[in-house]
Enzyme design. Structure first.
Site, mmCIF file in Angstrom:
data_model
loop_
_atom_site.group_PDB
_atom_site.id
_atom_site.type_symbol
_atom_site.label_atom_id
_atom_site.label_comp_id
_atom_site.label_asym_id
_atom_site.label_seq_id
_atom_site.Cartn_x
_atom_site.Cartn_y
_atom_site.Cartn_z
ATOM 1 N NE ARG A 122 -4.229 -1.877 1.844
ATOM 2 C CZ ARG A 122 -4.128 -2.966 2.409
ATOM 3 N NH1 ARG A 122 -3.123 -3.105 3.570
ATOM 4 N NH2 ARG A 122 -4.973 -3.868 2.303
ATOM 5 C CE LYS A 144 -0.555 14.065 -14.167
ATOM 6 N NZ LYS A 144 -1.037 14.679 -15.531
ATOM 7 C CD GLU A 186 7.277 16.026 -22.430
ATOM 8 O OE1 GLU A 186 6.566 17.245 -22.206
ATOM 9 O OE2 GLU A 186 6.633 14.677 -22.567
ATOM 10 C CE LYS A 230 5.790 17.113 -13.853
ATOM 11 N NZ LYS A 230 5.636 15.829 -14.789
ATOM 12 C CD GLU A 240 -3.801 16.521 -14.984
ATOM 13 O OE1 GLU A 240 -2.772 16.184 -14.847
ATOM 14 O OE2 GLU A 240 -4.597 16.291 -15.908
ATOM 15 N NE ARG A 244 0.942 16.714 -12.565
ATOM 16 C CZ ARG A 244 1.689 16.062 -11.708
ATOM 17 N NH1 ARG A 244 1.548 16.080 -10.459
ATOM 18 N NH2 ARG A 244 2.684 15.394 -12.081
ATOM 19 C CG ASN A 248 -1.855 16.460 -19.464
ATOM 20 O OD1 ASN A 248 -0.805 15.868 -19.087
ATOM 21 N ND2 ASN A 248 -2.602 16.708 -18.447
ATOM 22 C CG HIS A 251 1.402 15.340 -23.232
ATOM 23 N ND1 HIS A 251 2.012 16.400 -23.464
ATOM 24 C CD2 HIS A 251 2.136 14.376 -22.630
ATOM 25 C CE1 HIS A 251 3.072 16.303 -22.988
ATOM 26 N NE2 HIS A 251 3.140 15.050 -22.345
ATOM 27 C CG HIS A 255 -0.946 10.533 -24.528
ATOM 28 N ND1 HIS A 255 -1.545 10.689 -23.165
ATOM 29 C CD2 HIS A 255 0.389 10.658 -24.354
ATOM 30 C CE1 HIS A 255 -0.492 11.000 -22.363
ATOM 31 N NE2 HIS A 255 0.608 10.939 -22.839
ATOM 32 C CG HIS A 268 6.178 10.438 -24.009
ATOM 33 N ND1 HIS A 268 4.911 10.444 -23.974
ATOM 34 C CD2 HIS A 268 6.451 11.770 -23.471
ATOM 35 C CE1 HIS A 268 4.157 11.372 -23.649
ATOM 36 N NE2 HIS A 268 5.268 12.182 -23.106
HETATM 37 P P1 NAD Z 1 12.538 5.814 -22.126
HETATM 38 O O1 NAD Z 1 12.287 5.551 -20.608
HETATM 39 O O2 NAD Z 1 11.926 4.691 -22.962
HETATM 40 O O3 NAD Z 1 13.940 5.808 -22.362
HETATM 41 C C1 NAD Z 1 14.282 5.768 -23.745
HETATM 42 C C2 NAD Z 1 15.548 4.869 -23.940
HETATM 43 O O4 NAD Z 1 16.806 5.611 -23.691
HETATM 44 C C3 NAD Z 1 15.289 3.693 -23.449
HETATM 45 O O5 NAD Z 1 15.875 2.743 -24.277
HETATM 46 C C4 NAD Z 1 16.321 3.378 -22.380
HETATM 47 O O6 NAD Z 1 17.152 2.437 -22.322
HETATM 48 C C5 NAD Z 1 17.649 4.659 -22.849
HETATM 49 N N1 NAD Z 1 18.489 5.142 -21.850
HETATM 50 C C6 NAD Z 1 17.848 5.912 -20.885
HETATM 51 N N2 NAD Z 1 19.069 6.688 -20.344
HETATM 52 C C7 NAD Z 1 19.967 6.481 -21.009
HETATM 53 C C8 NAD Z 1 21.325 6.901 -20.783
HETATM 54 N N3 NAD Z 1 21.825 7.777 -20.161
HETATM 55 N N4 NAD Z 1 22.325 6.528 -21.911
HETATM 56 C C9 NAD Z 1 21.816 5.550 -22.974
HETATM 57 N N5 NAD Z 1 20.587 5.249 -23.205
HETATM 58 C C10 NAD Z 1 19.784 5.508 -22.094
HETATM 59 O O7 NAD Z 1 11.827 7.039 -22.490
HETATM 60 P P2 NAD Z 1 11.800 8.457 -21.980
HETATM 61 O O8 NAD Z 1 11.558 9.452 -23.191
HETATM 62 O O9 NAD Z 1 12.799 8.768 -20.879
HETATM 63 O O10 NAD Z 1 10.235 8.419 -21.015
HETATM 64 C C11 NAD Z 1 9.158 8.239 -21.546
HETATM 65 C C12 NAD Z 1 8.050 7.842 -20.859
HETATM 66 O O11 NAD Z 1 7.708 8.772 -19.747
HETATM 67 C C13 NAD Z 1 6.642 7.472 -21.468
HETATM 68 O O12 NAD Z 1 6.243 6.484 -21.057
HETATM 69 C C14 NAD Z 1 5.936 8.956 -21.036
HETATM 70 O O13 NAD Z 1 4.690 8.382 -20.885
HETATM 71 C C15 NAD Z 1 6.535 9.140 -19.483
HETATM 72 N N6 NAD Z 1 6.363 10.177 -19.091
HETATM 73 C C16 NAD Z 1 5.834 10.422 -17.786
HETATM 74 C C17 NAD Z 1 5.775 11.581 -17.016
HETATM 75 C C18 NAD Z 1 5.062 11.749 -15.835
HETATM 76 O O14 NAD Z 1 4.819 13.005 -15.320
HETATM 77 N N7 NAD Z 1 5.054 10.407 -14.846
HETATM 78 C C19 NAD Z 1 6.021 12.767 -17.939
HETATM 79 C C20 NAD Z 1 6.438 12.713 -19.046
HETATM 80 C C21 NAD Z 1 6.657 11.543 -19.809
HETATM 81 N N1 GLY Z 2 3.495 15.074 -17.726
HETATM 82 C C1 GLY Z 2 2.321 15.562 -17.283
HETATM 83 C C2 GLY Z 2 2.231 15.778 -15.751
HETATM 84 O O1 GLY Z 2 3.147 15.514 -15.214
HETATM 85 O O2 GLY Z 2 1.121 16.351 -15.279
#
Ligand code: NAD
Ligand code: GLY
Length: 364
Positions: A122, A144, A186, A230, A240, A244, A248, A251, A255, A268
């Site tokens: 939990r 998130k 972003e 952020k 949100e 907040r 998006n 997005h 998405h 992404h």
């Molecule tokens: P990702 O996590 O898929 O990483 C991209 C690639 O880079 C992967 O293949 C990873 O193995 C590689 N990698 C990571 N760090 C590395 C490094 N230093 N050197 C070499 N390779 C490396 O992609 P991302 O763009 O980091 O994240 C996208 C995700 O984040 C999506 O799922 C999106 O929905 C999510 N997201 C979440 C929020 C939130 O608020 N929680 C906000 C924006 C995006």
């Molecule tokens: N990336 C959207 C949020 O964090 O709210």
């Protein structure tokens, strides 16, 4: 350069620590935060190959017991199955309420680790150690967490704030060019929704498409101002309820493009770039934004080597239908974040479907 940015929240505030070589200090930085003795480090093979040894050595040197969970690579694996693997490793290693999960990786690892931490027993502690630009400036901050459902992105999740976000900009050196660009998408988003000055500074850079072409000061500015933007938004509206939603921007259509192409065609950040180009155009069509400003936005997106057109083969009606599964749908109406000037956006559900269709047709 070392900077601390605070995310101020009613329940538990935390720091975003940005400092060169800080991965070596991960264990030390976690000490004193009451994070228990056992740590489950969640990552993938690529990231572990580059940074696993450093992170593990630092955690052990600070007295933590470290277990490791290695997940498959890629957005397609941001699923409940992968989270199950985190739970299994947590169980094998007897992670307790006082223990901590550490996400070492990009947004995919961070979102899944956070969700596992939100739900294991939990809710236990978690720490974000983002290794992509996108995760540093966005995904690792704000709590998130979640995974994708086969029918749509991020449909399953929870708000669960990390106890610390540790950013070592040095890890970006191994990041593939395409992933660096995804992070810039972003950052452009923050320029449009919140930070006109950051937008102007990026416009002033000759190139934006590869880390090596950016001046060190611009990289510092990008990290600090994006994290601050952020943190400001999340501190004002953690769950949100209103503000907040502006995070998006890009997005809504982004998405849909990501999930309709099965997470195989665009990443992404690229999807967000396409979504921002669409949102800008929609705002112009609705008379809310100047054409010249959407052109400035699109020029910056292109300078970063990011797309402003839809990938081949996408059906416009499928995109319009997919918008209905977006988390932001309220009373059956799709909500769009639309710019009114650079640095200012508004949220509206008054976008006629025909305007969306017309704009999307122009982006083929
Ligand atoms: P990702 O996590 O898929 O990483 C991209 C690639 O880079 C992967 O293949 C990873 O193995 C590689 N990698 C990571 N760090 C590395 C490094 N230093 N050197 C070499 N390779 C490396 O992609 P991302 O763009 O980091 O994240 C996208 C995700 O984040 C999506 O799922 C999106 O929905 C999510 N997201 C979440 C929020 C939130 O608020 N929680 C906000 C924006 C995006
Ligand atoms: N990336 C959207 C949020 O964090 O709210």
């Amino acid at each position: 350069m070392a900077s601390i940015i605070n995310v101020n929240l009613p329940q538990q505030s935390y720091e975003i620590a940005i400092a060169p070589n800080s991965l070596d200090q991960l264990g030390e930085q976690m000490t004193g935060l009451n994070l228990g003795k056992k740590v489950l480090l969640v990552s993938n093979q690529t990231v572990l190959k580059h940074f696993g040894e450093k992170a593990i050595a630092s955690l052990k040197a600070a007295g933590f017991e470290v277990a490791i969970c290695t997940l498959p690579i890629g957005e397609r694996y941001k699923t409940l199955n992968s989270v199950q693997k985190i739970y299994d490793t947590a169980l094998e290693n007897r992670l307790e309420r006082s223990s901590t999960m550490v996400a070492l990786g990009g947004g995919v690892i961070g979102d899944m680790t956070g969700f596992a931490a939100a739900t294991w027993l939990r809710g236990i502690n978690f720490v974000q150690v983002p290794t992509t630009l996108l995760a540093m400036v966005d995904a690792a901050i704000g709590g998130k967490t979640g995974v994708n459902h086969p029918q749509g992105k991020n449909l399953i999740g929870a708000f669960h704030q990390p106890r610390l976000v540790l950013i070592d900009p040095g890890v970006l050196k191994t990041l593939p060019m395409r992933e660096f660009r995804a992070g810039i998408a972003e950052v452009i988003k923050y320029g449009i929704i919140w930070e006109a000055e950051l937008f102007a500074q990026m416009e002033g850079s000759k190139r934006l498409d590869q880390l090596r072409y950016l001046k060190a000061e611009l990289i510092d500015t990008i990290l600090i101002r994006s994290c601050q933007a952020k943190a400001d938004v999340v501190s004002k509206d953690e769950k949100e309820a209103g503000l907040r939603a502006i995070l998006n921007y890009g997005h809504t259509i982004g998405h849909a493009v990501e999930s309709l192409t099965d997470y195989r065609v665009v990443n992404h950040g690229e999807a967000v770039a396409i979504g921002m180009a669409a949102a800008g155009q929609i705002a112009v069509e609705l008379g809310m934004w100047k054409k010249a400003e959407t052109e400035r936005q699109d020029a910056l997106i292109k300078k970063a080597g990011l797309p402003t057109q839809l990938p081949d083969g996408l059906d416009i009606e499928e995109i319009v239908a997919a918008l209905q599964t977006d988390k932001k749908v309220q009373d059956g109406k799709v909500r769009f974040v639309l710019p009114t000037q650079i640095g200012v956006v508004t949220v509206t559900d008054q976008v006629p479907s025909d305007t969306i269709r017309q704009v999307l047709r122009g982006m083929r």
